[in-house]
Design an enzyme around this catalytic site. Sequence first.
Site, PDB file in Angstrom:
ATOM      1  N   VAL A  31       0.560  -1.414  -0.382  1.00 44.69           N
ATOM      2  CA  VAL A  31      -0.098  -0.355  -0.037  1.00 44.69           C
ATOM      3  C   VAL A  31       0.716   1.561   0.012  1.00 44.69           C
ATOM      4  CG1 VAL A  31      -1.591   1.579   1.563  1.00 44.69           C
ATOM      5  CG2 VAL A  31      -2.316  -1.467   1.181  1.00 44.69           C
ATOM      6  N   THR A  70      -5.842  -1.136   6.426  1.00 41.74           N
ATOM      7  CA  THR A  70      -6.888  -1.526   7.287  1.00 41.74           C
ATOM      8  C   THR A  70      -6.730  -1.641   8.528  1.00 41.74           C
ATOM      9  OG1 THR A  70      -7.077  -2.840   4.924  1.00 41.74           O
ATOM     10  CG2 THR A  70      -8.858  -3.542   6.356  1.00 41.74           C
ATOM     11  N   GLU A  92      -4.117  -6.141  -5.608  1.00 40.41           N
ATOM     12  CA  GLU A  92      -2.202  -6.756  -6.075  1.00 40.41           C
ATOM     13  C   GLU A  92      -2.616  -7.385  -7.401  1.00 40.41           C
ATOM     14  OE1 GLU A  92       0.146  -9.146  -3.745  1.00 40.41           O
ATOM     15  OE2 GLU A  92      -0.481  -8.449  -1.529  1.00 40.41           O
ATOM     16  N   GLY A 145      -7.278 -16.284  -1.435  1.00 40.72           N
ATOM     17  CA  GLY A 145      -6.373 -16.768  -0.922  1.00 40.72           C
ATOM     18  C   GLY A 145      -5.360 -15.199   0.097  1.00 40.72           C
ATOM     19  N   CYS A 195      -5.257 -10.476   2.861  1.00 42.76           N
ATOM     20  CA  CYS A 195      -6.019  -9.220   2.676  1.00 42.76           C
ATOM     21  C   CYS A 195      -7.693  -9.995   3.508  1.00 42.76           C
ATOM     22  CB  CYS A 195      -6.681  -7.898   1.289  1.00 42.76           C
ATOM     23  SG  CYS A 195      -5.066  -6.922   1.513  1.00 42.76           S
ATOM     24  N   LYS A 208      -3.077 -15.069  -6.459  1.00 46.54           N
ATOM     25  CA  LYS A 208      -3.448 -15.209  -7.950  1.00 46.54           C
ATOM     26  C   LYS A 208      -2.474 -14.434  -9.589  1.00 46.54           C
ATOM     27  CE  LYS A 208      -4.959 -10.588  -7.636  1.00 46.54           C
ATOM     28  NZ  LYS A 208      -5.685  -9.446  -7.239  1.00 46.54           N
ATOM     29  N   ARG A 259       1.504 -15.287  -0.258  1.00 43.97           N
ATOM     30  CA  ARG A 259       0.810 -16.036   1.319  1.00 43.97           C
ATOM     31  C   ARG A 259      -0.749 -15.835   0.877  1.00 43.97           C
ATOM     32  NH1 ARG A 259       2.034  -9.054   3.477  1.00 43.97           N
ATOM     33  NH2 ARG A 259       1.600  -9.095   0.941  1.00 43.97           N
TER      34      ARG A 259
END
Length: 435
Positions: free
Chosen positions: A11, A121, A155, A260, A263, A323, A330
């Site tokens: 971020v 967050t 991401e 996954g 976040c 992804k 992670r």
Amino acid sequence: MKITVIGAGYVGLVTASCFADLGNEVICVEKIESKIEKLRKGISPIYEPGLDIILKRNIENKRISFTLNMTEGINFSDIIFFCVGTPQGDDGKADLSQIEEASRQIAENLTSYKLIIEKSTVPVNTHQWIKKTILRYAKNNVEFDVASNPEFLREGSAIKDFLEPDRIVVGTESNKARNLFRELYKPFTDQDRILIFTTPATAELIKHASNSFLSLKISYINMVSDLCEKVGADVSMVAEGMGLDKRIGRSFLNAGIGYGGSCFPKDVKAFIKMAKDNGVDFSILEESEKVNKNRRVKFIEKIENILWINKDKNITIWGLSFKPNTDDIREAPSIDIVKQLNSAGANLRLYDPEAAENFKNIFPESDKLRYFSDMYGALEDSDALIILTEWEHFISANLEKIKNTMKLPIIIDGRNIFDESLVESYGFEYYSIGR
Ligand code: UGA
């Protein structure tokens, strides 16, 4: 404008680079020295399409700089973004120690007005803790504001998401802060991007509730996909049909092996815990989490049902990142799936365009687990191809070449990337999710 960004993670880096690219002067404070060294050379420590180019451009233009020194960062500007990590702590609660530390450091260096902005967050009402901490530790009686301006970056498309946001949410109770935000986001509002002002607590909640809702949508379609398999329906078409209803929307209705990343798994847990702490039983999210965990178990069962015995089978895996377009692994489904196949004694042949190096830290290379730099090379002598991430070059892969390279033409697709009839026309045994 002059801007300080604390934390050069996902971020922080995207925020700092994009604000610099919009013509602001930005300093980014980071406590890991090796990261700073890389960044000063214009090398991004993470793989994010487009980030390297923006970073280099703004280093050359001297619009972005990096420092280890918090005091230097705080003194640099009046606008300070908190982009530090809020990892999962005990009981699923967010660990806010980095937010607390940054607040104390601001307090110790508070000599003129500062607008402190939470971008990380955080659980609702974290802004109150930041305020309280600064007041407790401040040496001088200096005016400051704390605001919430959550980020909605994904991401893999973070730059685009930053520069073309669906909405910019700002939570503040101060007029002075509101005016600073209006100026900061003027390039966006000039292009008719929506900037909404609300209270800090509401802004904090918008972020957490959005992520939790999206995870719910994914778990929902995944359950529908199980039903589709039982009754002979096609989940992709169900998603198309549902998605055409504007109230539902097509996005985040892709069935597969579940969510996954850094976040959703963490934020859903933290949201459940925060609701519980406030006497609200958000059990619908607990169910969503359970469904998501189960996706991996079910997928492994599917592989066993197809291949029968995994021991000594040559199994190729395409896709290790959680992804596409990221090297982030992670909470990636690939971790559980590789672990299970590895302990079942399969010969694993792994390929990912960006995430292999990170994956090697968890699964070092061995005779039973090999990494390949060429996606077709990974298929040689293979009994099955398993697809775990929908990278674009898998979607556009040469099916003829895949078939000719493998020992057996079996594809088990966890992300529904191929058209069933097309793949089958090449003579593959093709298994996907909910179709
Ligand atoms: C997510 C949110 O989408 C961002 O808006 C938010 O800012 C970010 O978290 C954050 O809080 O920082 P991200 O985790 O980068 O972004 O990635 P997503 O694109 O949301 O995907 C999350 C996971 O859901 C991935 O594992 C993806 O494969 C999975 N997914 C997504 C599905 O299984 N099906 C879908 O239809 C969509």
